[in-house]
Design an enzyme around this catalytic site. Structure first.
Site, PDB file in Angstrom:
ATOM      1  N   GLY A  46       0.846  -1.184   0.000  1.00 39.18           N
ATOM      2  CA  GLY A  46       0.000   0.000   0.000  1.00 39.18           C
ATOM      3  C   GLY A  46       0.883   1.236   0.000  1.00 39.18           C
ATOM      4  CD  GLN A  51       3.382   5.823   2.829  1.00 36.95           C
ATOM      5  OE1 GLN A  51       2.436   5.256   2.302  1.00 36.95           O
ATOM      6  NE2 GLN A  51       4.348   5.164   3.458  1.00 36.95           N
ATOM      7  CB  CYS A  93       5.245   2.279   7.691  1.00 43.04           C
ATOM      8  SG  CYS A  93       4.737   3.772   6.821  1.00 43.04           S
ATOM      9  CG  LEU A  94       6.536   1.103   1.596  1.00 46.04           C
ATOM     10  CD1 LEU A  94       5.986   1.442   0.219  1.00 46.04           C
ATOM     11  CD2 LEU A  94       7.599   0.025   1.495  1.00 46.04           C
ATOM     12  CG  HIS A 135      -0.610   1.130   7.231  1.00 42.58           C
ATOM     13  ND1 HIS A 135       0.313   0.627   8.132  1.00 42.58           N
ATOM     14  CD2 HIS A 135       0.071   2.011   6.453  1.00 42.58           C
ATOM     15  CE1 HIS A 135       1.493   1.189   7.899  1.00 42.58           C
ATOM     16  NE2 HIS A 135       1.377   2.036   6.890  1.00 42.58           N
ATOM     17  CD  GLU A 136      -1.335   2.509   2.747  1.00 48.51           C
ATOM     18  OE1 GLU A 136      -0.864   3.651   2.630  1.00 48.51           O
ATOM     19  OE2 GLU A 136      -0.651   1.533   3.089  1.00 48.51           O
ATOM     20  CG  HIS A 139       0.218   6.538   5.577  1.00 56.31           C
ATOM     21  ND1 HIS A 139       1.331   7.094   6.177  1.00 56.31           N
ATOM     22  CD2 HIS A 139       0.531   5.239   5.357  1.00 56.31           C
ATOM     23  CE1 HIS A 139       2.260   6.153   6.320  1.00 56.31           C
ATOM     24  NE2 HIS A 139       1.794   5.020   5.839  1.00 56.31           N
TER      25      HIS A 139
HETATM   26 NI    NI Z   1       2.770   3.192   5.806  1.00 58.62          NI
END
Ligand code: NI
Length: 189
Positions: A46, A51, A93-94, A135-136, A139
């Site tokens: 995701g 991000q 998380c990226l 999660h997204e 964000h």
């Molecule tokens: Ni993340």
């Protein structure tokens, strides 16, 4: 289409509450296409627009299913409703490479939003897809998964988080490849 660099913890855009999309135009679709490319390059499940530095209410997911093709789609202006159940599972998380922790999320929910052409949709999501969606959606509100952890766990992560703020990425981290590991449980988004 292009891979855009993923912003790392400490970048203020990750704490911004993103603005709703009002124009479903070519620039939105270019952003979404770049986000799919970026998510793939970083091996993520995701990715939210902030991000990659764009504070708009947009995210993409690419979540493996037990059978059949991945759930791969974009969500614009997401609304999450009717959360049901609780489930603990690993998340990464990226934007926070090197950190993987268990997070409690709703087991299922009702997702409403628009696709990148402005077409409204709503559907029930559950399990790992529901986790990625939550999660997204966090964000786009400037919330990170570590905010959902206990104070004790967050204190234990303090050193790693401070290293990320200073730009010290974990050994082996490759900017275009993301953290590591296979997609699925514990993968990053
Ligand atoms: Ni993340």
């Amino acid at each position: 289409m292009a891979v855009r660099p993923v912003r790392i913890y400490g970048d203020p855009v990750l704490r911004q509450k993103s603005a709703p999309v009002t124009e479903f135009d070519d620039s939105l679709r270019a952003l979404v296409a770049d986000m799919f490319d970026t998510m793939a390059a970083y091996n993520g499940v995701g990715l939210a627009a902030n991000q990659v530095g764009v504070a708009q209410r947009v995210f993409v997911v690419d979540v493996p299913q037990e059978e059949g093709p991945n759930e791969r789609f974009a969500v614009i202006n997401p609304v999450l409703e009717k959360r049901e159940g609780h489930e603990k599972g690993e998340e990464g998380c990226l934007s926070m490479p090197g950190i993987v922790e268990d997070v409690v999320r709703a087991e299922s929910l009702w997702l409403k939003g628009f696709d990148e052409y402005g077409k409204p949709f709503e559907r029930k999501v559950s399990g790992y897809l529901a986790r990625a969606i939550q999660h997204e959606a966090d964000h786009v509100d400037g919330v990170l998964f570590t905010d959902r952890l206990s104070i004790v766990t967050r204190q234990l992560l303090r050193k790693k988080l401070d290293e990320l703020i200073r730009g010290e990425l974990p050994p082996g981290y490759h900017p275009a490849k993301g953290p590591k590991g296979p997609k699925g449980e514990g993968a990053s988004s």
